[in-house]
Each structure stands twice: as C-alpha cells, then as structure tokens.
Write a protein that holds these residues in place. Structure first.
Motif, PDB file in Angstrom:
ATOM      1  N   ILE A  99     -39.235 -38.648  12.774  1.00 62.74           N
ATOM      2  CA  ILE A  99     -38.940 -39.620  11.725  1.00 62.74           C
ATOM      3  C   ILE A  99     -38.211 -40.811  12.334  1.00 62.74           C
ATOM      4  CG2 ILE A  99     -38.864 -37.925   9.853  1.00 62.74           C
ATOM      5  CD1 ILE A  99     -35.770 -38.145   9.993  1.00 62.74           C
ATOM      6  N   ARG A 100     -38.238 -41.936  11.600  1.00 65.27           N
ATOM      7  CA  ARG A 100     -37.530 -43.150  12.014  1.00 65.27           C
ATOM      8  C   ARG A 100     -36.889 -43.778  10.786  1.00 65.27           C
ATOM      9  NH1 ARG A 100     -40.932 -47.474  14.675  1.00 65.27           N
ATOM     10  NH2 ARG A 100     -42.015 -47.339  12.714  1.00 65.27           N
ATOM     11  N   LEU A 101     -35.775 -44.467  11.036  1.00 64.66           N
ATOM     12  CA  LEU A 101     -35.117 -45.252  10.002  1.00 64.66           C
ATOM     13  C   LEU A 101     -34.695 -46.551  10.654  1.00 64.66           C
ATOM     14  CD1 LEU A 101     -34.000 -45.537   7.127  1.00 64.66           C
ATOM     15  CD2 LEU A 101     -31.929 -44.355   7.907  1.00 64.66           C
ATOM     16  N   LEU A 102     -35.243 -47.671  10.166  1.00 64.73           N
ATOM     17  CA  LEU A 102     -34.893 -48.974  10.733  1.00 64.73           C
ATOM     18  C   LEU A 102     -35.022 -50.054   9.675  1.00 64.73           C
ATOM     19  CD1 LEU A 102     -37.680 -50.842  11.439  1.00 64.73           C
ATOM     20  CD2 LEU A 102     -37.978 -48.957  13.023  1.00 64.73           C
ATOM     21  N   ALA A 103     -34.342 -51.163   9.927  1.00 63.50           N
ATOM     22  CA  ALA A 103     -34.439 -52.347   9.073  1.00 63.50           C
ATOM     23  C   ALA A 103     -34.704 -53.538   9.986  1.00 63.50           C
ATOM     24  CB  ALA A 103     -33.157 -52.556   8.287  1.00 63.50           C
ATOM     25  N   GLU A 104     -35.656 -54.402   9.569  1.00 65.47           N
ATOM     26  CA  GLU A 104     -36.037 -55.541  10.394  1.00 65.47           C
ATOM     27  C   GLU A 104     -36.020 -56.825   9.568  1.00 65.47           C
ATOM     28  OE1 GLU A 104     -39.526 -56.753  13.511  1.00 65.47           O
ATOM     29  OE2 GLU A 104     -40.151 -55.844  11.620  1.00 65.47           O
ATOM     30  N   TRP A 105     -35.363 -57.826  10.135  1.00 59.74           N
ATOM     31  CA  TRP A 105     -35.355 -59.175   9.582  1.00 59.74           C
ATOM     32  C   TRP A 105     -36.184 -60.047  10.520  1.00 59.74           C
ATOM     33  CZ3 TRP A 105     -31.565 -55.691   9.358  1.00 59.74           C
ATOM     34  CH2 TRP A 105     -30.910 -55.497   8.140  1.00 59.74           C
ATOM     35  N   HIS A 138     -25.208 -43.243   6.135  1.00 59.25           N
ATOM     36  CA  HIS A 138     -24.246 -44.052   5.385  1.00 59.25           C
ATOM     37  C   HIS A 138     -23.862 -45.302   6.197  1.00 59.25           C
ATOM     38  CE1 HIS A 138     -21.046 -44.921   2.556  1.00 59.25           C
ATOM     39  NE2 HIS A 138     -20.226 -45.059   3.579  1.00 59.25           N
ATOM     40  N   ALA A 139     -23.566 -45.114   7.480  1.00 55.63           N
ATOM     41  CA  ALA A 139     -23.220 -46.255   8.348  1.00 55.63           C
ATOM     42  C   ALA A 139     -24.402 -47.223   8.451  1.00 55.63           C
ATOM     43  CB  ALA A 139     -22.814 -45.758   9.735  1.00 55.63           C
ATOM     44  N   PHE A 140     -25.612 -46.693   8.564  1.00 59.89           N
ATOM     45  CA  PHE A 140     -26.814 -47.522   8.637  1.00 59.89           C
ATOM     46  C   PHE A 140     -26.937 -48.393   7.386  1.00 59.89           C
ATOM     47  CE2 PHE A 140     -31.265 -48.184   7.496  1.00 59.89           C
ATOM     48  CZ  PHE A 140     -31.760 -48.800   8.635  1.00 59.89           C
ATOM     49  N   HIS A 141     -26.874 -47.766   6.219  1.00 62.29           N
ATOM     50  CA  HIS A 141     -27.067 -48.517   4.969  1.00 62.29           C
ATOM     51  C   HIS A 141     -25.929 -49.502   4.709  1.00 62.29           C
ATOM     52  CE1 HIS A 141     -30.833 -46.720   3.828  1.00 62.29           C
ATOM     53  NE2 HIS A 141     -30.335 -45.513   4.059  1.00 62.29           N
ATOM     54  N   ASN A 142     -24.707 -49.181   5.130  1.00 61.29           N
ATOM     55  CA  ASN A 142     -23.604 -50.151   5.019  1.00 61.29           C
ATOM     56  C   ASN A 142     -23.897 -51.395   5.851  1.00 61.29           C
ATOM     57  OD1 ASN A 142     -22.022 -48.715   3.235  1.00 61.29           O
ATOM     58  ND2 ASN A 142     -20.685 -47.868   4.805  1.00 61.29           N
ATOM     59  N   ASN A 143     -24.391 -51.197   7.071  1.00 57.29           N
ATOM     60  CA  ASN A 143     -24.709 -52.331   7.943  1.00 57.29           C
ATOM     61  C   ASN A 143     -25.930 -53.095   7.449  1.00 57.29           C
ATOM     62  OD1 ASN A 143     -22.970 -52.724  10.528  1.00 57.29           O
ATOM     63  ND2 ASN A 143     -22.977 -50.538  10.082  1.00 57.29           N
ATOM     64  N   VAL A 144     -26.900 -52.405   6.867  1.00 58.23           N
ATOM     65  CA  VAL A 144     -28.043 -53.099   6.264  1.00 58.23           C
ATOM     66  C   VAL A 144     -27.548 -54.026   5.158  1.00 58.23           C
ATOM     67  CG1 VAL A 144     -30.099 -52.794   4.817  1.00 58.23           C
ATOM     68  CG2 VAL A 144     -29.818 -51.426   6.881  1.00 58.23           C
ATOM     69  N   SER A 145     -26.611 -53.555   4.344  1.00 56.66           N
ATOM     70  CA  SER A 145     -26.064 -54.398   3.274  1.00 56.66           C
ATOM     71  C   SER A 145     -25.370 -55.631   3.831  1.00 56.66           C
ATOM     72  CB  SER A 145     -25.082 -53.602   2.414  1.00 56.66           C
ATOM     73  OG  SER A 145     -25.756 -52.603   1.707  1.00 56.66           O
ATOM     74  N   LEU A 146     -24.574 -55.448   4.886  1.00 54.86           N
ATOM     75  CA  LEU A 146     -23.906 -56.595   5.514  1.00 54.86           C
ATOM     76  C   LEU A 146     -24.917 -57.591   6.069  1.00 54.86           C
ATOM     77  CD1 LEU A 146     -21.096 -54.734   7.515  1.00 54.86           C
ATOM     78  CD2 LEU A 146     -20.784 -56.192   5.499  1.00 54.86           C
ATOM     79  N   LEU A 187     -25.791 -46.377  15.980  1.00 49.39           N
ATOM     80  CA  LEU A 187     -26.540 -47.521  15.478  1.00 49.39           C
ATOM     81  C   LEU A 187     -26.814 -48.455  16.649  1.00 49.39           C
ATOM     82  CD1 LEU A 187     -24.532 -48.427  12.249  1.00 49.39           C
ATOM     83  CD2 LEU A 187     -26.655 -47.120  12.409  1.00 49.39           C
ATOM     84  N   ILE A 188     -27.976 -49.074  16.657  1.00 46.76           N
ATOM     85  CA  ILE A 188     -28.325 -50.091  17.643  1.00 46.76           C
ATOM     86  C   ILE A 188     -28.760 -51.328  16.871  1.00 46.76           C
ATOM     87  CG2 ILE A 188     -29.806 -50.740  19.581  1.00 46.76           C
ATOM     88  CD1 ILE A 188     -28.027 -48.355  20.281  1.00 46.76           C
ATOM     89  N   LEU A 189     -28.082 -52.436  17.123  1.00 45.33           N
ATOM     90  CA  LEU A 189     -28.439 -53.710  16.505  1.00 45.33           C
ATOM     91  C   LEU A 189     -28.990 -54.613  17.593  1.00 45.33           C
ATOM     92  CD1 LEU A 189     -28.446 -55.644  14.075  1.00 45.33           C
ATOM     93  CD2 LEU A 189     -26.134 -56.327  14.760  1.00 45.33           C
TER      94      LEU A 189
END
Length: 134
Positions: free
Chosen positions: A84-90, A42-50, A119-121
């Motif tokens: 498994i991994r979960l990440l978002a990349e710009w 949930h925290a991950f997806h909230n930060n992805v949205s931001l 979370l690691i940004l």
C-alpha cells in the motif's frame, strides 16, 4: 530553514552542476506507531492540512482502501512490504498554487519497519533537470 517544521529531523538539498539547487527533501522524525499506523497517519494528515493551506488543491493517493481486509496483515506490514501507499502531491496538473519556481511538492510515508515510519517531504523546483535518454 527559516521556519522549520518540528515533524522533520533534517533537510537534504539536491544541487545540479549546471542549474544549482533543484530539490529539497525534508526527512521526518521516526514515528513509532501501532500496527494500524495511527500515529504516522495522523502526522501525515496534519502535514497535508498545513500544506493544503499553503499550496491549495492536491491529489491524495491512498491505496489502503483497495487492500483486502482478509488475512493477518496490518496497515503497517502492508506499508512496509510496499503493498500500500499513502501520499499527497501538489503540482500544476492539480491547479496547486506553486508559483513559478516550484514544479511539485510531494508528501509520502517511508516505513522503517512494521512499527515505525518517517514522513518525507520532497519539494522540486522548476529548474529540476530533465534527463534525456540517449
């Protein structure tokens, strides 16, 4: 940090001897979660949205869809074991709105145990040095 995100506990800067500040990492608060990782996801997806609102298009890598539903493993145990991994990349390759000073923005989940994670940004600037192998 001018406007810190409350999800992050502290920040680290990578300073190269010739090019200066080339990367900043924000390290999240420890999030205690259930075996399926609902709180950290949930925290991950909230930060992805931001971050999506700031940087635009991104690539989401979620290898949990590939994991077998058979067996006794849970989402958090699979994350902790590296299965498994979960990440978002710009990045420029994703047509993200990074501007001329940024090379990449990466949000990942770093497990601490099967019950908690952070979370690691990672924000990498365009002056990040390329290390050439001899």
């Amino acid at each position: 940090v001018p406007d810190p995100n409350p999800d992050f506990e502290f920040y680290l800067g990578l300073i190269h001897e010739t090019v200066g500040l080339c990367e900043v990492r924000a390290v999240g608060q420890t999030i205690h979660t259930d075996p399926q990782g609902h709180a950290i996801r949930h925290a991950f997806h909230n930060n992805v949205s931001l971050l999506h609102n700031i940087f635009g298009p991104y690539e989401l890598v979620d290898t949990s869809a590939e994991r077998s539903e058979q067996g006794a493993s849970t989402w958090m145990s699979d994350l902790h074991s590296g299965d498994i991994r979960l990440l978002a990349e710009w990045s420029e390759n994703r047509n993200s709105r990074l501007g001329h000073d940024l090379q990449r923005v990466l949000l990942t989940i770093r497990p601490e145990s099967e019950e908690s994670a952070r979370l690691i940004l990672q924000v990498t600037f365009s002056n990040f040095p390329v290390v050439e192998k001899p």
